[in-house]
Motif scaffolding. Sequence first.
Motif, PDB file in Angstrom:
ATOM      1  N   SER A 162     -41.002   4.171 -15.669  1.00 20.84           N
ATOM      2  CA  SER A 162     -41.174   5.334 -14.811  1.00 20.84           C
ATOM      3  C   SER A 162     -39.935   5.873 -14.270  1.00 20.84           C
ATOM      4  N   LYS A 163     -39.893   6.928 -13.694  1.00 20.33           N
ATOM      5  CA  LYS A 163     -38.776   7.594 -13.195  1.00 20.33           C
ATOM      6  C   LYS A 163     -39.040   8.255 -11.991  1.00 20.33           C
ATOM      7  N   ILE A 199     -32.162   9.093  -9.812  1.00 14.64           N
ATOM      8  CA  ILE A 199     -33.161   8.759 -10.475  1.00 14.64           C
ATOM      9  C   ILE A 199     -33.284   7.096 -10.252  1.00 14.64           C
ATOM     10  N   LEU A 200     -34.383   7.045  -9.660  1.00 20.69           N
ATOM     11  CA  LEU A 200     -34.736   5.459  -9.411  1.00 20.69           C
ATOM     12  C   LEU A 200     -36.004   5.152 -10.595  1.00 20.69           C
ATOM     13  N   ARG A 201     -35.909   3.970 -11.048  1.00 24.43           N
ATOM     14  CA  ARG A 201     -36.495   3.517 -12.160  1.00 24.43           C
ATOM     15  C   ARG A 201     -37.284   2.290 -11.964  1.00 24.43           C
ATOM     16  N   SER A 202     -38.278   2.063 -12.657  1.00 25.64           N
ATOM     17  CA  SER A 202     -39.018   0.979 -12.661  1.00 25.64           C
ATOM     18  C   SER A 202     -39.550   0.520 -14.099  1.00 25.64           C
ATOM     19  N   ALA A 237     -34.765  -0.006  -4.952  1.00 23.36           N
ATOM     20  CA  ALA A 237     -35.485   0.826  -5.959  1.00 23.36           C
ATOM     21  C   ALA A 237     -34.967   0.110  -7.325  1.00 23.36           C
ATOM     22  N   PHE A 238     -33.681   0.106  -7.463  1.00 27.21           N
ATOM     23  CA  PHE A 238     -33.088  -0.386  -8.816  1.00 27.21           C
ATOM     24  C   PHE A 238     -33.248  -1.976  -8.935  1.00 27.21           C
ATOM     25  N   SER A 239     -33.759  -2.719  -8.166  1.00 23.66           N
ATOM     26  CA  SER A 239     -34.111  -4.188  -8.449  1.00 23.66           C
ATOM     27  C   SER A 239     -35.451  -4.297  -8.719  1.00 23.66           C
TER      28      SER A 239
END
Length: 211
Positions: free
Chosen positions: A156-157, A169-172, A208-210
Amino acid sequence: MNNDTLELIGRRHTAEETERAFFLARTAGFCNINMDVIAGLPGESPEDFAETLNRITGLRPDALTVHTLSVKRAADLKRDARAAMLRHDVTGKMLSLSRIAAREMGMIPFYMYRQKNMLGNHENVSYCRPGCESPYNIHIMEEDQTIFAFGAGGVSKLSVPGPNAEHNILRSFNVKSVEDYLARSGEMAERKLRLLSASPDGRDLTGAFSL
């Protein structure tokens, strides 16, 4: 559409299964179906590639995306490839054949992008029938749209507008194992909720990146 090539590159399906999947999608009512091909795969000749295009033409898809092989640094092909596998002149002939096939199917190019380590310094091109353009492809490469991914391996972005029309862009990430994904579906949902809670101005990048 070459079963020997599919086996060589580790794809666990056959050309016939691909065709069956296409017809199932048509029967289910999908009216805009894209087919992907890769030019420059090991051991393939222009004649092999032409046969793939002929079989795809028979399916009458609505779009065709032609990828040029991009050899990743860690790929076995990069380490072990013989020169004959990576001849860019052969790849160029394949791309020419794809342009002809797309034109014969009534398609026009609408989208192009390039990657590192592409054979012959070529590109990836998407063709489609008029009216079947896919904004999704463009947004994916521009990374300017929020996307929520479901299923094992999905990413997910969250697109956060920044200065000068740039986007943070933050990702999961979802776990890749199907068994783990099913067992940890609640955790995957929680990751998406945490992604949504990120600061809209991009200040919460570390958290967010963690994810």
